[in-house]
Design an enzyme around this catalytic site. Sequence first.
Site, mmCIF file in Angstrom:
data_model
loop_
_atom_site.group_PDB
_atom_site.id
_atom_site.type_symbol
_atom_site.label_atom_id
_atom_site.label_comp_id
_atom_site.label_asym_id
_atom_site.label_seq_id
_atom_site.Cartn_x
_atom_site.Cartn_y
_atom_site.Cartn_z
ATOM 1 N N ASP A 1 0.829 -1.205 0.000
ATOM 2 C CA ASP A 1 0.000 0.000 0.000
ATOM 3 C C ASP A 1 0.866 1.260 0.000
ATOM 4 O OD1 ASP A 1 -2.381 1.283 -0.076
ATOM 5 O OD2 ASP A 1 -2.783 1.170 2.066
ATOM 6 N N ASN B 1 -10.427 -2.470 -5.973
ATOM 7 C CA ASN B 1 -9.611 -1.594 -6.827
ATOM 8 C C ASN B 1 -10.229 -1.338 -8.204
ATOM 9 O OD1 ASN B 1 -6.479 -2.935 -5.528
ATOM 10 N ND2 ASN B 1 -7.583 -1.095 -4.939
HETATM 11 C C1 FPP Z 1 -1.360 0.143 -3.559
HETATM 12 O O1 FPP Z 1 -1.128 1.519 -3.417
HETATM 13 C C2 FPP Z 1 -1.267 -0.224 -4.967
HETATM 14 C C3 FPP Z 1 -2.203 -0.897 -5.664
HETATM 15 C C4 FPP Z 1 -3.441 -1.422 -5.076
HETATM 16 C C5 FPP Z 1 -1.993 -1.077 -7.107
HETATM 17 C C6 FPP Z 1 -1.234 -2.239 -7.644
HETATM 18 C C7 FPP Z 1 0.103 -2.584 -7.118
HETATM 19 C C8 FPP Z 1 1.279 -2.325 -7.739
HETATM 20 C C9 FPP Z 1 1.403 -1.478 -8.970
HETATM 21 C C10 FPP Z 1 2.502 -2.954 -7.215
HETATM 22 C C11 FPP Z 1 3.068 -3.921 -8.200
HETATM 23 C C12 FPP Z 1 2.119 -4.915 -8.698
HETATM 24 C C13 FPP Z 1 1.601 -4.941 -9.950
HETATM 25 C C14 FPP Z 1 0.186 -5.392 -10.121
HETATM 26 C C15 FPP Z 1 2.343 -4.499 -11.163
HETATM 27 P P1 FPP Z 1 -2.336 2.548 -3.563
HETATM 28 O O2 FPP Z 1 -2.539 2.844 -5.013
HETATM 29 O O3 FPP Z 1 -3.524 2.032 -2.839
HETATM 30 O O4 FPP Z 1 -1.741 3.836 -2.894
HETATM 31 P P2 FPP Z 1 -2.405 4.764 -1.771
HETATM 32 O O5 FPP Z 1 -2.641 3.911 -0.555
HETATM 33 O O6 FPP Z 1 -1.342 5.785 -1.530
HETATM 34 O O7 FPP Z 1 -3.658 5.331 -2.348
#
Ligand code: FPP
Length: 297
Positions: free
Chosen positions: A30, A78
């Site tokens: 996260d 998401n």
């Molecule tokens: C979490 O941070 C990220 C996600 C839910 C998106 C997907 C994850 C990645 C890009 C890491 C690598 C994996 C892949 C699938 C390539 P957030 O977007 O919730 O950030 P925030 O908590 O600051 O809003």
Amino acid sequence: MPHIIEKKKNSRTFLHSTEHIPQHVAFIMDGNRRYARRNGKETSWGHRRGMSAMENILHWTYLAKIKHITIYAFSTENFKRDPTEVENIFDLLEEMLYKISSDEKLLKKKIKIRMIGEAENLPEKTLKAFRDLEEKTAGNDQMYLNVALAYGGRSDITQAFRSIAVTAATATAATAAASIVAATGAAAADNTVVSNNYKNEDWISDEEISKYLFPFSDEIVPGVDFLIRTGDEHRTSNFLPWQANGNNAVVCYYQKYWPEFTFKDLFYLLRRYQKAVEDKQKDEIKRLKKIEAFLEQ
Ligand code: FPP
């Protein structure tokens, strides 16, 4: 001595002891967007950094001899995000999958990679890239990586119970068919064999239920010992309720954002895990001693 920490000259911190290394570690990655915001960058920049951190984690956990890791890459929640962001995440994911497919250094590690989640909700090309990688790594057994995509813990349990209901109904039908065969002397249908395994309710055990959960495997996937969530959010967000909560996993909420998670952070947290396990063992010894003293009175 499990808790002695050794600082190497290059200032990296290593575990001194190989005792109490968790068998299965799960990560809630996260903080990508907040990391981007803090650096005055676009969301996509944060996710790209998050992807690099994810690739690194594979090497580091391998080094720490952790056998199973599960990462929360994309939840069912998401999908509610801005469609451009969702598209960007899946593009990044595909890029990562193709990169892993041709990364000789990583392939040599013999990691079995599997997707867990609602495959039918993924874009077709993402799913294809994943299935190709799953096929390529299917024979591996040195380490196991589960990538949670379009995943939700409750819906995993729901789909498992649906499959169990279907199995039970099939077995009941097979039992009925077997009775007819016995009564009439008709030729036995193939599925009468199925019924023998499900004659009483004992076949539904914790272990059996686990087989119906993602990643649908006859190999035992051990329960999660250690759950790490970055980004300073203190929730488990419907991640692996059966496998982590049900296994009394140690949970650690870590302040740093996912893209800034380093090798040192991982090893620091592993030491905290070792300490938590040791403390629990000490408490258990104290408790047993108290019982012993009481019984000797
Ligand atoms: C979490 O941070 C990220 C996600 C839910 C998106 C997907 C994850 C990645 C890009 C890491 C690598 C994996 C892949 C699938 C390539 P957030 O977007 O919730 O950030 P925030 O908590 O600051 O809003």
